[in-house]
Motif scaffolding. Sequence first.
Motif, mmCIF file in Angstrom:
data_model
loop_
_atom_site.group_PDB
_atom_site.id
_atom_site.type_symbol
_atom_site.label_atom_id
_atom_site.label_comp_id
_atom_site.label_asym_id
_atom_site.label_seq_id
_atom_site.Cartn_x
_atom_site.Cartn_y
_atom_site.Cartn_z
ATOM 1 N N ARG A 73 0.850 -1.188 0.000
ATOM 2 C CA ARG A 73 0.000 0.000 0.000
ATOM 3 C C ARG A 73 0.883 1.235 0.000
ATOM 4 O O ARG A 73 1.963 1.255 0.603
ATOM 5 N N CYS A 74 0.407 2.266 -0.669
ATOM 6 C CA CYS A 74 1.120 3.533 -0.663
ATOM 7 C C CYS A 74 1.036 4.154 0.726
ATOM 8 O O CYS A 74 -0.013 4.099 1.387
ATOM 9 N N CYS A 79 -3.461 9.390 -1.040
ATOM 10 C CA CYS A 79 -3.271 8.794 -2.354
ATOM 11 C C CYS A 79 -4.611 8.332 -2.927
ATOM 12 O O CYS A 79 -5.377 7.646 -2.239
ATOM 13 N N PRO A 80 -4.916 8.705 -4.193
ATOM 14 C CA PRO A 80 -6.207 8.286 -4.771
ATOM 15 C C PRO A 80 -6.296 6.787 -5.016
ATOM 16 O O PRO A 80 -7.393 6.235 -5.073
ATOM 17 N N ASP A 81 -5.163 6.099 -5.185
ATOM 18 C CA ASP A 81 -5.159 4.658 -5.414
ATOM 19 C C ASP A 81 -3.951 4.049 -4.705
ATOM 20 O O ASP A 81 -2.876 3.909 -5.286
ATOM 21 N N THR A 83 -3.063 1.185 -4.063
ATOM 22 C CA THR A 83 -2.547 -0.082 -4.590
ATOM 23 C C THR A 83 -1.766 0.092 -5.890
ATOM 24 O O THR A 83 -1.270 -0.890 -6.439
ATOM 25 N N ALA A 84 -1.666 1.325 -6.382
ATOM 26 C CA ALA A 84 -1.006 1.570 -7.674
ATOM 27 C C ALA A 84 0.507 1.641 -7.506
ATOM 28 O O ALA A 84 1.148 2.665 -7.764
ATOM 29 N N CYS A 93 5.063 5.669 -6.264
ATOM 30 C CA CYS A 93 3.657 5.327 -6.487
ATOM 31 C C CYS A 93 3.209 5.876 -7.842
ATOM 32 O O CYS A 93 3.467 7.034 -8.175
ATOM 33 N N LEU A 94 2.510 5.057 -8.621
ATOM 34 C CA LEU A 94 2.056 5.477 -9.941
ATOM 35 C C LEU A 94 0.884 6.438 -9.862
ATOM 36 O O LEU A 94 0.588 7.123 -10.841
ATOM 37 N N ALA A 95 0.209 6.514 -8.703
ATOM 38 C CA ALA A 95 -0.963 7.376 -8.573
ATOM 39 C C ALA A 95 -0.628 8.761 -8.037
ATOM 40 O O ALA A 95 -1.197 9.758 -8.476
ATOM 41 N N CYS A 96 0.301 8.833 -7.054
ATOM 42 C CA CYS A 96 0.597 10.125 -6.433
ATOM 43 C C CYS A 96 2.070 10.483 -6.458
ATOM 44 O O CYS A 96 2.439 11.598 -6.088
#
Length: 500
Positions: A73-74, A79-81, A83-84, A93-96
């Motif tokens: 987990r981020c 973070c919006p996702d 698991t990204a 993290c690919l989301a944030c």
Amino acid sequence: MTACTWSDCDGAIDDTDYCDTCGRPAETPRAAAEGSTSRRSRTGDPLSLPVFDFPDPTSRIFTDPRVPVRNRRCGNPDCPDPTALPALGAGFCLACGTAFSFLPSLEPGDLVADQYRVVGCFARGGLGWIYLARDTHLDDNPVVLKGVIDVADADLATAERQALTTIDHPNIVRIYNFVSHPEAHTGTPRTYIVMEYVDGLVLNEVAEQSRHGSLPLGEPLRTEHVIAAGLQVLAAFDYLHERGLLYCDLKPDNVIVRSGRHGERGNRIKLIDLGAVRRVGDRSGKVVGTRGYQVPAAEIAERGLTVQSDLYAVGEMLHQLYLATADHTGQYDTVDRRRVEVGLRSFRRLCNRAKHNDPDRRFASAADMADQLRGVLREVASLRDGQPRPEPSTLFVHTATLLDDGLGAVPALRRWIDAPPHDLLLDDGRPARDVVAVGLPVPRAPPTARRPTCWPPPTPRTRAGCSTGWRGRDCGRPRRRSSGAVPDSPRSTSTRRPRA
């Protein structure tokens, strides 16, 4: 229906599990106890945890420590996702875009603080990997190293560390030291707690193995085991709460049941992770907890972390452990399960109260919850083996007066001979009102509330100058007993008040 198991009876066992002729149960408690392979039964202490064998700690070292993708987990709470995350040991993290690393910060062979030689990773907690090390200054005794939360305020960090190193309770892992060491991959200094090594299984392992039919404790996991563990956890919580500290991150992964291989049967439960401990009323630090065991975010926002939030986690942990017991799964003895069902309902009601949505409807303290849990333990154990376990009331003073000794008593033979049958009036044996008034148990006096030696209580402005420690919860210093009387209120007739 099946035939009665008693040799002197030719009756049959009905749906109530009792004989329809002699009225005795299908199996006797003594026979059930003698047929059990439980080492606990052979010791004569049916309420204790069983003894089991535990391997050498070095056999539990991970050769290739990795975090499963499903558990990644981020660390950014916004973070919006969460698991990204890419399938890498470290990255962004690919989301944030927040940096992450699941790599061990210590390598085998590292010498931390010129004293602790790292053996390797053997577990992972919420704040990273947990390491087994050897104390080179003390006969290479095993110790545990675990990362702590970064605290921006250096003075606050020092005070918290001093508070943790003074904790001394048989159900709480002992903290020896705080040390700093650069991370293996970034070179950034990181602080670690040095704790005692405890040989045993974390309760999550016990639950998982029991759920799949294994016997990690050497016998089926039963509700009595869960309650015995819960009572020792509550003893540790009562100790912390009395000192103005909250545990904040209780879960089965943070509790170890010791093997007891040397015959020790008491104080077998240890809280092993104190990384999230904080002061009561402290809202400045980062909230650390585990989803499912932590109270709702709305409650934290309104009240902060409290004693009731700690007890909520106890109730949830007891419930999750109960789901892995043979009493719930019915893997071993369904007849035994039916016999204790009434006690299991009491246990479930206790867990539900501890997890009540309204914090004010939960238990007031760890001691209060432990008192109720001990009653449930006696109930379940007595239903299982048929042995009564009375205990003096905690609400009323013991009295030797018997108010029901005359109920159902048959009059003497002379009474039947001397009186004609139509004039025979039988006494029902009820005691007189004056006898009842004198013989009823007297309620116990409530314990005298302990009052701090500084009055009035310190405010945020005066807290820094408080030298008495308002029960250790406001100024954070050890409590000092006063040698003189303490005024009952600010309007006391005393001409002088103790200085704050």
